[in-house]
Design a protein around this motif. Sequence first.
Motif, mmCIF file in Angstrom:
data_model
loop_
_atom_site.group_PDB
_atom_site.id
_atom_site.type_symbol
_atom_site.label_atom_id
_atom_site.label_comp_id
_atom_site.label_asym_id
_atom_site.label_seq_id
_atom_site.Cartn_x
_atom_site.Cartn_y
_atom_site.Cartn_z
ATOM 1 N N LEU A 89 32.513 61.041 40.503
ATOM 2 C CA LEU A 89 32.241 60.354 39.246
ATOM 3 C C LEU A 89 32.861 61.083 38.058
ATOM 4 O O LEU A 89 33.276 60.446 37.082
ATOM 5 C CB LEU A 89 30.735 60.200 39.046
ATOM 6 C CG LEU A 89 30.057 59.230 40.020
ATOM 7 C CD1 LEU A 89 28.545 59.252 39.827
ATOM 8 C CD2 LEU A 89 30.592 57.815 39.838
ATOM 9 N N PHE A 90 32.933 62.403 38.121
ATOM 10 C CA PHE A 90 33.627 63.160 37.081
ATOM 11 C C PHE A 90 35.085 62.725 37.025
ATOM 12 O O PHE A 90 35.656 62.507 35.944
ATOM 13 C CB PHE A 90 33.511 64.652 37.374
ATOM 14 C CG PHE A 90 34.200 65.548 36.371
ATOM 15 C CD1 PHE A 90 33.572 65.899 35.187
ATOM 16 C CD2 PHE A 90 35.470 66.049 36.621
ATOM 17 C CE1 PHE A 90 34.202 66.735 34.260
ATOM 18 C CE2 PHE A 90 36.104 66.879 35.712
ATOM 19 C CZ PHE A 90 35.473 67.223 34.528
ATOM 20 N N THR A 91 35.708 62.586 38.188
ATOM 21 C CA THR A 91 37.099 62.137 38.267
ATOM 22 C C THR A 91 37.234 60.700 37.771
ATOM 23 O O THR A 91 38.182 60.365 37.053
ATOM 24 C CB THR A 91 37.600 62.235 39.718
ATOM 25 O OG1 THR A 91 37.402 63.565 40.196
ATOM 26 C CG2 THR A 91 39.069 61.884 39.809
ATOM 27 N N VAL A 92 36.287 59.854 38.158
ATOM 28 C CA VAL A 92 36.296 58.463 37.720
ATOM 29 C C VAL A 92 36.249 58.385 36.196
ATOM 30 O O VAL A 92 36.959 57.582 35.572
ATOM 31 C CB VAL A 92 35.108 57.698 38.328
ATOM 32 C CG1 VAL A 92 34.951 56.318 37.671
ATOM 33 C CG2 VAL A 92 35.299 57.532 39.826
ATOM 34 N N GLY A 93 35.412 59.220 35.577
ATOM 35 C CA GLY A 93 35.311 59.217 34.122
ATOM 36 C C GLY A 93 36.631 59.547 33.444
ATOM 37 O O GLY A 93 37.009 58.914 32.447
ATOM 38 N N ILE A 94 37.350 60.533 33.982
ATOM 39 C CA ILE A 94 38.661 60.887 33.415
ATOM 40 C C ILE A 94 39.621 59.719 33.556
ATOM 41 O O ILE A 94 40.331 59.344 32.613
ATOM 42 C CB ILE A 94 39.232 62.137 34.113
ATOM 43 C CG1 ILE A 94 38.332 63.344 33.853
ATOM 44 C CG2 ILE A 94 40.659 62.412 33.630
ATOM 45 C CD1 ILE A 94 38.740 64.584 34.636
ATOM 46 N N ALA A 95 39.662 59.122 34.752
ATOM 47 C CA ALA A 95 40.552 57.987 34.985
ATOM 48 C C ALA A 95 40.204 56.809 34.079
ATOM 49 O O ALA A 95 41.092 56.113 33.574
ATOM 50 C CB ALA A 95 40.490 57.568 36.449
ATOM 51 N N ALA A 96 38.905 56.584 33.871
ATOM 52 C CA ALA A 96 38.469 55.483 33.014
ATOM 53 C C ALA A 96 38.931 55.684 31.578
ATOM 54 O O ALA A 96 39.402 54.743 30.917
ATOM 55 C CB ALA A 96 36.948 55.348 33.072
ATOM 56 N N ALA A 135 25.957 63.215 32.736
ATOM 57 C CA ALA A 135 26.978 62.499 33.502
ATOM 58 C C ALA A 135 27.637 61.395 32.684
ATOM 59 O O ALA A 135 27.167 61.001 31.608
ATOM 60 C CB ALA A 135 26.347 61.918 34.761
ATOM 61 N N CYS A 136 28.736 60.875 33.222
ATOM 62 C CA CYS A 136 29.518 59.842 32.547
ATOM 63 C C CYS A 136 28.668 58.600 32.247
ATOM 64 O O CYS A 136 27.857 58.175 33.074
ATOM 65 C CB CYS A 136 30.698 59.419 33.416
ATOM 66 S SG CYS A 136 31.880 60.737 33.762
ATOM 67 N N ASP A 137 28.891 58.038 31.058
ATOM 68 C CA ASP A 137 28.268 56.763 30.734
ATOM 69 C C ASP A 137 29.210 55.639 31.154
ATOM 70 O O ASP A 137 30.197 55.868 31.867
ATOM 71 C CB ASP A 137 27.908 56.689 29.249
ATOM 72 C CG ASP A 137 29.138 56.798 28.340
ATOM 73 O OD1 ASP A 137 30.275 56.687 28.847
ATOM 74 O OD2 ASP A 137 28.961 56.977 27.125
ATOM 75 N N ASP A 138 28.953 54.407 30.704
ATOM 76 C CA ASP A 138 29.757 53.274 31.147
ATOM 77 C C ASP A 138 31.106 53.175 30.445
ATOM 78 O O ASP A 138 31.828 52.189 30.612
ATOM 79 C CB ASP A 138 28.983 51.966 30.985
ATOM 80 C CG ASP A 138 28.550 51.719 29.550
ATOM 81 O OD1 ASP A 138 28.891 52.531 28.663
ATOM 82 O OD2 ASP A 138 27.868 50.699 29.304
ATOM 83 N N THR A 139 31.456 54.207 29.666
ATOM 84 C CA THR A 139 32.805 54.299 29.104
ATOM 85 C C THR A 139 33.548 55.513 29.663
ATOM 86 O O THR A 139 34.640 55.818 29.209
ATOM 87 C CB THR A 139 32.768 54.388 27.564
ATOM 88 O OG1 THR A 139 32.137 55.615 27.165
ATOM 89 C CG2 THR A 139 32.005 53.214 26.964
ATOM 90 N N GLY A 140 32.926 56.201 30.614
ATOM 91 C CA GLY A 140 33.558 57.365 31.212
ATOM 92 C C GLY A 140 33.371 58.648 30.423
ATOM 93 O O GLY A 140 33.993 59.657 30.741
ATOM 94 N N ARG A 141 32.499 58.624 29.430
ATOM 95 C CA ARG A 141 32.328 59.791 28.568
ATOM 96 C C ARG A 141 31.118 60.632 28.980
ATOM 97 O O ARG A 141 30.058 60.102 29.284
ATOM 98 C CB ARG A 141 32.186 59.372 27.102
ATOM 99 C CG ARG A 141 33.428 58.689 26.567
ATOM 100 C CD ARG A 141 33.366 58.452 25.079
ATOM 101 N NE ARG A 141 34.596 57.860 24.588
ATOM 102 C CZ ARG A 141 35.698 58.553 24.301
ATOM 103 N NH1 ARG A 141 35.701 59.868 24.427
ATOM 104 N NH2 ARG A 141 36.789 57.931 23.879
ATOM 105 N N LEU A 142 31.320 61.945 28.938
ATOM 106 C CA LEU A 142 30.244 62.896 29.169
ATOM 107 C C LEU A 142 29.492 63.129 27.867
ATOM 108 O O LEU A 142 29.914 62.662 26.802
ATOM 109 C CB LEU A 142 30.816 64.213 29.693
ATOM 110 C CG LEU A 142 31.652 64.135 30.969
ATOM 111 C CD1 LEU A 142 32.419 65.428 31.179
ATOM 112 C CD2 LEU A 142 30.764 63.850 32.160
ATOM 113 N N ALA A 143 28.402 63.877 27.935
ATOM 114 C CA ALA A 143 27.635 64.188 26.732
ATOM 115 C C ALA A 143 26.945 65.524 26.897
ATOM 116 O O ALA A 143 26.624 65.937 28.020
ATOM 117 C CB ALA A 143 26.596 63.098 26.449
#
Length: 253
Positions: A68-75, A225-233
């Motif tokens: 999911l970390f990778t997915v967030g970057i790709a998103a 963890a990533c939200d629905d825009t791929g961003r961490l917090a």
Amino acid sequence: MSPAECRHHALSLLRESIGDSRPGKSTVLPFGIDAIDGRLADGGLMLGGLHEVSPATATLSDDAAATLFTVGIAARAAAQSRRRVLWALTRFDLYAPGLEQAGLDPATLLFVEAREDKEVLAVMEDGLRHGGLAAVVGEVKRADMVATRRLQLAAMTGGTPALLARRWRKVGTCPLGELSAAMTRWRIACAPSARLPAPGVGRARWTVELARQRGGPGFTMALEACDDTGRLALPAAPRDRTIAAAGAAARAA
């Protein structure tokens, strides 16, 4: 060749050698969090570079967190470039709702299922050199220095981020133990989520470790963890959580 043509050719070669940094053309994908971007040598992830992500342990939970970390970057790369993402793997086990939850629309993905790691690496290299993709992701258990150098050069050529998900081959042997030409190497682990004022599960948290980066030191921090825009917090401070909980209770009253 005229003097003007010579100058134009020389400028083209110079731009190719140092990267086109003209205004309006981004070369970095920031996380959007000062605590991270401020510690990265380039202020974010270089788009024309290889970046590796690995689970901290061989557990399914850490493996899912790293994915999911990778997915967030790709998103975020897809949103920034408005292009599609190529994902190469040897076993198709991605969960579409999980991808969407981390910000990546499955409709923007191009999947390639290969027989072995060598084919995954070859597909990645071709996709990177194409230059028309938002990001190229590959899942492998092994990639030597020669393979990672080729990916790094291909990423530079196409100006496309290469995201190499390194899977565990056996317990006790960290995937990031192999030498690599990657610009950044990340290790992701699950962490306890914050307690909620009511029964339920809070937003997932990860322990994110930058094990190595080119041109700077590594670091470790806890992130949501990533939200629905791929961003961490960054996790909210206890006082902020109390205020938020009080506000939610007031709105429900």
